[in-house]
Write a protein that holds these residues in place. Sequence first.
Motif, short mmCIF file in Angstrom:
data_model
loop_
_atom_site.label_atom_id
_atom_site.label_comp_id
_atom_site.label_asym_id
_atom_site.label_seq_id
_atom_site.Cartn_x
_atom_site.Cartn_y
_atom_site.Cartn_z
N VAL A 180 6.95 -5.34 8.66
CA VAL A 180 6.26 -4.08 8.41
C VAL A 180 6.68 -3.59 7.03
CG1 VAL A 180 5.93 -1.71 9.19
CG2 VAL A 180 6.28 -3.52 10.86
N GLN A 181 5.71 -3.24 6.21
CA GLN A 181 5.97 -2.75 4.86
C GLN A 181 5.83 -1.23 4.84
OE1 GLN A 181 6.80 -4.43 1.82
NE2 GLN A 181 7.15 -2.30 1.27
N GLY A 182 6.89 -0.55 4.42
CA GLY A 182 6.82 0.90 4.27
C GLY A 182 5.84 1.28 3.17
N ARG A 210 10.75 -2.95 3.36
CA ARG A 210 10.18 -3.96 4.26
C ARG A 210 11.21 -4.25 5.35
NH1 ARG A 210 8.51 -8.83 1.21
NH2 ARG A 210 6.86 -7.42 0.65
N VAL A 211 10.77 -4.17 6.60
CA VAL A 211 11.65 -4.43 7.74
C VAL A 211 10.99 -5.43 8.69
CG1 VAL A 211 12.80 -2.19 7.64
CG2 VAL A 211 10.75 -2.45 9.02
N VAL A 220 4.46 0.56 -9.41
CA VAL A 220 3.17 -0.06 -9.17
C VAL A 220 3.11 -0.74 -7.80
CG1 VAL A 220 1.53 -1.79 -9.99
CG2 VAL A 220 2.81 -0.41 -11.62
N GLY A 221 4.15 -1.46 -7.42
CA GLY A 221 4.13 -2.21 -6.18
C GLY A 221 5.02 -1.60 -5.11
N HIS A 222 5.03 -2.24 -3.94
CA HIS A 222 5.85 -1.78 -2.83
C HIS A 222 7.32 -2.06 -3.10
CE1 HIS A 222 2.55 -0.76 -0.19
NE2 HIS A 222 1.97 -1.90 -0.50
#
Length: 175
Positions: free
Chosen positions: A42-44, A59-60, A52-54
Amino acid sequence: MPTVLDAQMGIANETTYNAPVTVTRFYRPANGDGLEFRPNRVQGLNLRPGQVGHRGDMRVTPNGDHGGPFNFEVLSKGYGLLWEKLLGQSVSTLVSGSTYQQNHTLGGPLKPFTLQHAVPQLLAPGDTQLKARTYSGCVAPSWGLAMDTNGILRLKMDVDAKSMATGTAMAVFGE
């Protein structure tokens, strides 16, 4: 001593879902088949200002399961328990002596089973051991049959498993 071509897969009925039992019925899958870990990542969604990016630390992996295909050359006997897992319902009737008739019916809920897959591992040169992986809470959500002209009937089944253990002793393959 096992070789790199040796592999075995055993299954047994689970009375309680995801409670592993000792496997009792064995099959010979094709080399290279087996289950692998499928993480549920799962990406917060939080972003820093100007980013710009995550963010990697958002990420968990809260959970995951195991799954993959097995391929077999179907034999004329010994596949009753496997057909029950694939079709849903099975009735076995003693005809005479040690001869049984099995009637399988498509339908009903998927039946959970424990699966133990023994995979050959290379150690030192010329030395191989079988490493047992025991999967519990298994079901077979999809399967198929294929046969070439003048060929052998082949079965491909997909397996989904809830959990895996590596500390279980390998069950004895009984042919």
